[in-house]
Scaffold this motif. Structure first.
Motif, PDB file in Angstrom:
ATOM      1  N   VAL A  29      21.794  -6.236  33.443  1.00 34.22           N
ATOM      2  CA  VAL A  29      20.988  -7.317  32.881  1.00 34.22           C
ATOM      3  C   VAL A  29      20.052  -7.916  33.912  1.00 34.22           C
ATOM      4  O   VAL A  29      19.001  -8.473  33.581  1.00 34.22           O
ATOM      5  CB  VAL A  29      21.896  -8.417  32.263  1.00 34.22           C
ATOM      6  CG1 VAL A  29      22.434  -9.351  33.343  1.00 34.22           C
ATOM      7  CG2 VAL A  29      21.112  -9.242  31.235  1.00 34.22           C
ATOM      8  N   PHE A  30      20.403  -7.783  35.200  1.00 31.82           N
ATOM      9  CA  PHE A  30      19.563  -8.341  36.260  1.00 31.82           C
ATOM     10  C   PHE A  30      18.165  -7.724  36.240  1.00 31.82           C
ATOM     11  O   PHE A  30      17.183  -8.394  36.523  1.00 31.82           O
ATOM     12  CB  PHE A  30      20.224  -8.112  37.629  1.00 31.82           C
ATOM     13  CG  PHE A  30      19.462  -8.731  38.764  1.00 31.82           C
ATOM     14  CD1 PHE A  30      19.558 -10.100  39.008  1.00 31.82           C
ATOM     15  CD2 PHE A  30      18.608  -7.968  39.566  1.00 31.82           C
ATOM     16  CE1 PHE A  30      18.826 -10.688  40.045  1.00 31.82           C
ATOM     17  CE2 PHE A  30      17.886  -8.548  40.599  1.00 31.82           C
ATOM     18  CZ  PHE A  30      17.989  -9.909  40.845  1.00 31.82           C
ATOM     19  N   GLU A  31      18.069  -6.450  35.846  1.00 31.65           N
ATOM     20  CA  GLU A  31      16.775  -5.776  35.795  1.00 31.65           C
ATOM     21  C   GLU A  31      15.940  -6.274  34.615  1.00 31.65           C
ATOM     22  O   GLU A  31      14.713  -6.201  34.644  1.00 31.65           O
ATOM     23  CB  GLU A  31      16.989  -4.266  35.668  1.00 31.65           C
ATOM     24  CG  GLU A  31      17.746  -3.655  36.846  1.00 31.65           C
ATOM     25  CD  GLU A  31      18.038  -2.184  36.633  1.00 31.65           C
ATOM     26  OE1 GLU A  31      17.565  -1.640  35.606  1.00 31.65           O
ATOM     27  OE2 GLU A  31      18.741  -1.570  37.470  1.00 31.65           O
ATOM     28  N   ILE A  32      16.599  -6.770  33.581  1.00 34.06           N
ATOM     29  CA  ILE A  32      15.878  -7.261  32.386  1.00 34.06           C
ATOM     30  C   ILE A  32      15.594  -8.747  32.506  1.00 34.06           C
ATOM     31  O   ILE A  32      14.478  -9.212  32.244  1.00 34.06           O
ATOM     32  CB  ILE A  32      16.715  -6.992  31.118  1.00 34.06           C
ATOM     33  CG1 ILE A  32      17.053  -5.506  31.010  1.00 34.06           C
ATOM     34  CG2 ILE A  32      15.976  -7.474  29.877  1.00 34.06           C
ATOM     35  CD1 ILE A  32      18.059  -5.202  29.925  1.00 34.06           C
ATOM     36  N   PRO A  66      16.641 -11.670  35.277  1.00 36.94           N
ATOM     37  CA  PRO A  66      17.348 -12.080  36.502  1.00 36.94           C
ATOM     38  C   PRO A  66      18.091 -13.400  36.373  1.00 36.94           C
ATOM     39  O   PRO A  66      19.023 -13.676  37.131  1.00 36.94           O
ATOM     40  CB  PRO A  66      16.220 -12.184  37.543  1.00 36.94           C
ATOM     41  CG  PRO A  66      15.108 -11.362  36.990  1.00 36.94           C
ATOM     42  CD  PRO A  66      15.204 -11.484  35.512  1.00 36.94           C
ATOM     43  N   ASP A  67      17.685 -14.246  35.402  1.00 36.34           N
ATOM     44  CA  ASP A  67      18.316 -15.559  35.234  1.00 36.34           C
ATOM     45  C   ASP A  67      19.591 -15.509  34.391  1.00 36.34           C
ATOM     46  O   ASP A  67      20.308 -16.510  34.280  1.00 36.34           O
ATOM     47  CB  ASP A  67      17.328 -16.536  34.596  1.00 36.34           C
ATOM     48  CG  ASP A  67      16.118 -16.801  35.491  1.00 36.34           C
ATOM     49  OD1 ASP A  67      16.307 -16.792  36.720  1.00 36.34           O
ATOM     50  OD2 ASP A  67      15.014 -17.006  34.949  1.00 36.34           O
ATOM     51  N   ALA A  68      19.856 -14.369  33.745  1.00 38.89           N
ATOM     52  CA  ALA A  68      21.032 -14.266  32.870  1.00 38.89           C
ATOM     53  C   ALA A  68      22.298 -14.171  33.702  1.00 38.89           C
ATOM     54  O   ALA A  68      22.343 -13.463  34.709  1.00 38.89           O
ATOM     55  CB  ALA A  68      20.908 -13.056  31.965  1.00 38.89           C
ATOM     56  N   GLY A  69      23.346 -14.898  33.258  1.00 40.92           N
ATOM     57  CA  GLY A  69      24.616 -14.879  33.966  1.00 40.92           C
ATOM     58  C   GLY A  69      25.754 -14.508  33.049  1.00 40.92           C
ATOM     59  O   GLY A  69      25.568 -14.268  31.840  1.00 40.92           O
ATOM     60  N   LEU A  70      26.951 -14.447  33.598  1.00 41.91           N
ATOM     61  CA  LEU A  70      28.135 -14.103  32.802  1.00 41.91           C
ATOM     62  C   LEU A  70      28.270 -15.022  31.588  1.00 41.91           C
ATOM     63  O   LEU A  70      28.134 -16.243  31.696  1.00 41.91           O
ATOM     64  CB  LEU A  70      29.394 -14.200  33.669  1.00 41.91           C
ATOM     65  CG  LEU A  70      29.645 -13.065  34.664  1.00 41.91           C
ATOM     66  CD1 LEU A  70      30.840 -13.395  35.541  1.00 41.91           C
ATOM     67  CD2 LEU A  70      29.869 -11.751  33.931  1.00 41.91           C
ATOM     68  N   GLY A  71      28.539 -14.413  30.428  1.00 43.94           N
ATOM     69  CA  GLY A  71      28.727 -15.192  29.195  1.00 43.94           C
ATOM     70  C   GLY A  71      27.445 -15.425  28.429  1.00 43.94           C
ATOM     71  O   GLY A  71      27.482 -15.841  27.260  1.00 43.94           O
ATOM     72  N   ASP A  72      26.285 -15.198  29.057  1.00 39.75           N
ATOM     73  CA  ASP A  72      25.016 -15.354  28.347  1.00 39.75           C
ATOM     74  C   ASP A  72      24.815 -14.202  27.368  1.00 39.75           C
ATOM     75  O   ASP A  72      25.493 -13.168  27.434  1.00 39.75           O
ATOM     76  CB  ASP A  72      23.842 -15.397  29.332  1.00 39.75           C
ATOM     77  CG  ASP A  72      23.841 -16.668  30.171  1.00 39.75           C
ATOM     78  OD1 ASP A  72      24.535 -17.628  29.771  1.00 39.75           O
ATOM     79  OD2 ASP A  72      23.159 -16.696  31.219  1.00 39.75           O
ATOM     80  N   GLU A  73      23.838 -14.393  26.463  1.00 39.26           N
ATOM     81  CA  GLU A  73      23.502 -13.347  25.501  1.00 39.26           C
ATOM     82  C   GLU A  73      22.061 -12.905  25.696  1.00 39.26           C
ATOM     83  O   GLU A  73      21.181 -13.737  25.947  1.00 39.26           O
ATOM     84  CB  GLU A  73      23.716 -13.830  24.061  1.00 39.26           C
ATOM     85  CG  GLU A  73      25.188 -14.015  23.696  1.00 39.26           C
ATOM     86  CD  GLU A  73      25.377 -14.348  22.216  1.00 39.26           C
ATOM     87  OE1 GLU A  73      24.434 -14.897  21.615  1.00 39.26           O
ATOM     88  OE2 GLU A  73      26.454 -14.045  21.670  1.00 39.26           O
ATOM     89  N   VAL A  74      21.840 -11.606  25.584  1.00 41.46           N
ATOM     90  CA  VAL A  74      20.503 -11.034  25.733  1.00 41.46           C
ATOM     91  C   VAL A  74      20.051 -10.487  24.389  1.00 41.46           C
ATOM     92  O   VAL A  74      20.812  -9.795  23.701  1.00 41.46           O
ATOM     93  CB  VAL A  74      20.496  -9.912  26.793  1.00 41.46           C
ATOM     94  CG1 VAL A  74      19.088  -9.343  26.970  1.00 41.46           C
ATOM     95  CG2 VAL A  74      21.038 -10.427  28.115  1.00 41.46           C
ATOM     96  N   GLU A  75      18.820 -10.815  24.017  1.00 39.35           N
ATOM     97  CA  GLU A  75      18.295 -10.428  22.705  1.00 39.35           C
ATOM     98  C   GLU A  75      17.618  -9.060  22.758  1.00 39.35           C
ATOM     99  O   GLU A  75      16.855  -8.762  23.683  1.00 39.35           O
ATOM    100  CB  GLU A  75      17.302 -11.488  22.226  1.00 39.35           C
ATOM    101  CG  GLU A  75      16.690 -11.193  20.856  1.00 39.35           C
ATOM    102  CD  GLU A  75      15.667 -12.246  20.460  1.00 39.35           C
ATOM    103  OE1 GLU A  75      16.092 -13.281  19.940  1.00 39.35           O
ATOM    104  OE2 GLU A  75      14.467 -12.015  20.698  1.00 39.35           O
ATOM    105  N   TYR A  76      17.890  -8.247  21.732  1.00 42.15           N
ATOM    106  CA  TYR A  76      17.241  -6.944  21.580  1.00 42.15           C
ATOM    107  C   TYR A  76      16.702  -6.838  20.155  1.00 42.15           C
ATOM    108  O   TYR A  76      17.368  -7.250  19.192  1.00 42.15           O
ATOM    109  CB  TYR A  76      18.228  -5.791  21.796  1.00 42.15           C
ATOM    110  CG  TYR A  76      18.692  -5.618  23.222  1.00 42.15           C
ATOM    111  CD1 TYR A  76      18.101  -4.668  24.051  1.00 42.15           C
ATOM    112  CD2 TYR A  76      19.725  -6.396  23.733  1.00 42.15           C
ATOM    113  CE1 TYR A  76      18.529  -4.495  25.364  1.00 42.15           C
ATOM    114  CE2 TYR A  76      20.160  -6.236  25.036  1.00 42.15           C
ATOM    115  CZ  TYR A  76      19.564  -5.287  25.851  1.00 42.15           C
ATOM    116  OH  TYR A  76      19.986  -5.131  27.144  1.00 42.15           O
ATOM    117  N   GLU A  77      15.516  -6.269  20.009  1.00 39.68           N
ATOM    118  CA  GLU A  77      14.968  -6.032  18.673  1.00 39.68           C
ATOM    119  C   GLU A  77      15.562  -4.747  18.114  1.00 39.68           C
ATOM    120  O   GLU A  77      15.652  -3.734  18.814  1.00 39.68           O
ATOM    121  CB  GLU A  77      13.448  -5.924  18.712  1.00 39.68           C
ATOM    122  CG  GLU A  77      12.838  -5.778  17.318  1.00 39.68           C
ATOM    123  CD  GLU A  77      11.320  -5.815  17.333  1.00 39.68           C
ATOM    124  OE1 GLU A  77      10.723  -5.729  16.236  1.00 39.68           O
ATOM    125  OE2 GLU A  77      10.734  -5.929  18.424  1.00 39.68           O
TER     126      GLU A  77
END
Length: 307
Positions: free
Chosen positions: A79-82, A84-95
């Motif tokens: 997730v760091f490559e997508i 960098p501010d995302a941390g453990l427990g966060d959610e990342v959005e994908y289309e």
């Protein structure tokens, strides 16, 4: 879908008298549920683009240290490559891609129109539930071969008047305006009609007199009971709460104008109006008029009477 889905929903909502924002929300929720059944993602959100009418669906991956479910999880390193501010427990959005969307595309149209029907059903329940027991005026749409008659009410809501609820010998034509009694509103999506209506119920007779006789509407004169052989004859018993007002005369009206208005609405059903009495023999004599009664023998235990 080539059509602008947003415009389709707006047109449908306008025709049925629905809040289009509520309908759109219902369609979006149904599409998300369909995607969750077909796709391996736990968290899915979606919306319909106002301008293009395109369906946009997104899924989310939770940031974890060790990935066990690659469809719903992503590692901290990846997730760091997508982000960098995302941390453990966060959610990342994908289309959700067009290729993935094709897995539910074949069922999209029935889902959408099923949602529109559900919105319409909910509108009927909310609009008509408080009107149970009231008289509605419907417009005849068609008479079907099995004898039932399709009516249209407000917001183009359809209901069927079944043969058993029709006055014997009554004929209907397209465009006729007809008064019916609303008996029930059902919340069953599998039934043809949500509104149960009748032309034969005694309640219709009572409500028509309420509409024609101000003294009944105001509660000065009360209809104690009503009985009908629909299209042939009927009797109502009436009681006045004001000694200066004749309950029978109030229902008959000047030169019979009030009762004749009800008679005409019920296909010339002959209506007898009788004064109510708490004394049963007197009540029976009144009910049997103009026949002359010479003797009444009442058996209260057997609930029988000999006249």
């Amino acid at each position: 879908m080539e059509e602008n889905l947003f415009e389709i929903i707006k047109d449908f909502s306008r025709e049925k008298g629905l809040d289009h924002e509520v309908v759109i929300k219902l369609v979006e929720e149904s599409l998300i549920q369909a995607a969750q059944r077909k796709l391996p993602y736990k968290e899915i959100e979606g919306n319909i683009d106002e301008n293009s009418g395109k369906i946009n669906l997104f899924h989310f991956k939770e940031v974890v240290e060790l990935v066990e479910d690659p469809h719903n999880e992503i590692s901290v390193d990846e997730v760091f490559e997508i982000d960098p501010d995302a941390g453990l427990g966060d959610e990342v959005e994908y289309e959700i891609s067009d290729r993935e969307f094709q897995r539910i595309a074949h069922s999209t149209r029935p889902i959408i129109f099923g949602s529109l029907k559900e919105a319409e059903r909910q509108m009927v329940v909310s609009t008509f539930t408080d009107k149970v027991g009231e008289v509605l005026t419907g417009t005849v749409l068609r008479v079907e071969p099995n004898g039932r008659v399709a009516f249209s009410f407000q917001n183009n809501v359809e209901a069927y008047l079944f043969r058993r609820e029709q006055i014997y010998g009554e004929n209907f034509s397209f465009g006729d305006h007809v008064r019916v009694l609303l008996l029930d509103v059902n919340d069953n999506p599998h039934k043809d009609s949500q509104l149960t209506i009748s032309r034969t119920h005694p309640g219709l007779l009572i409500k028509l007199f309420e509409m024609e006789v101000p003294e009944i509407f105001d509660g000065i004169v009360k209809i104690v009971s009503a009985s009908r052989e629909p299209g042939r004859r009927a009797k109502i018993s009436v009681l006045s709460k004001d000694n200066t007002i004749d309950p029978v005369g109030a229902c008959v009206g000047m030169r019979g104008s009030r009762v004749q208005a009800v008679v005409a609405e019920l296909q010339n059903e002959k209506i007898d109006i009788i004064p109510y009495s708490e004394d049963v023999p007197t009540y029976l004599v009144n009910a049997l008029a103009p026949a002359e009664v010479t003797k009444v023998v009442l058996d209260e235990e057997e609930k029988k009477v000999e006249i």
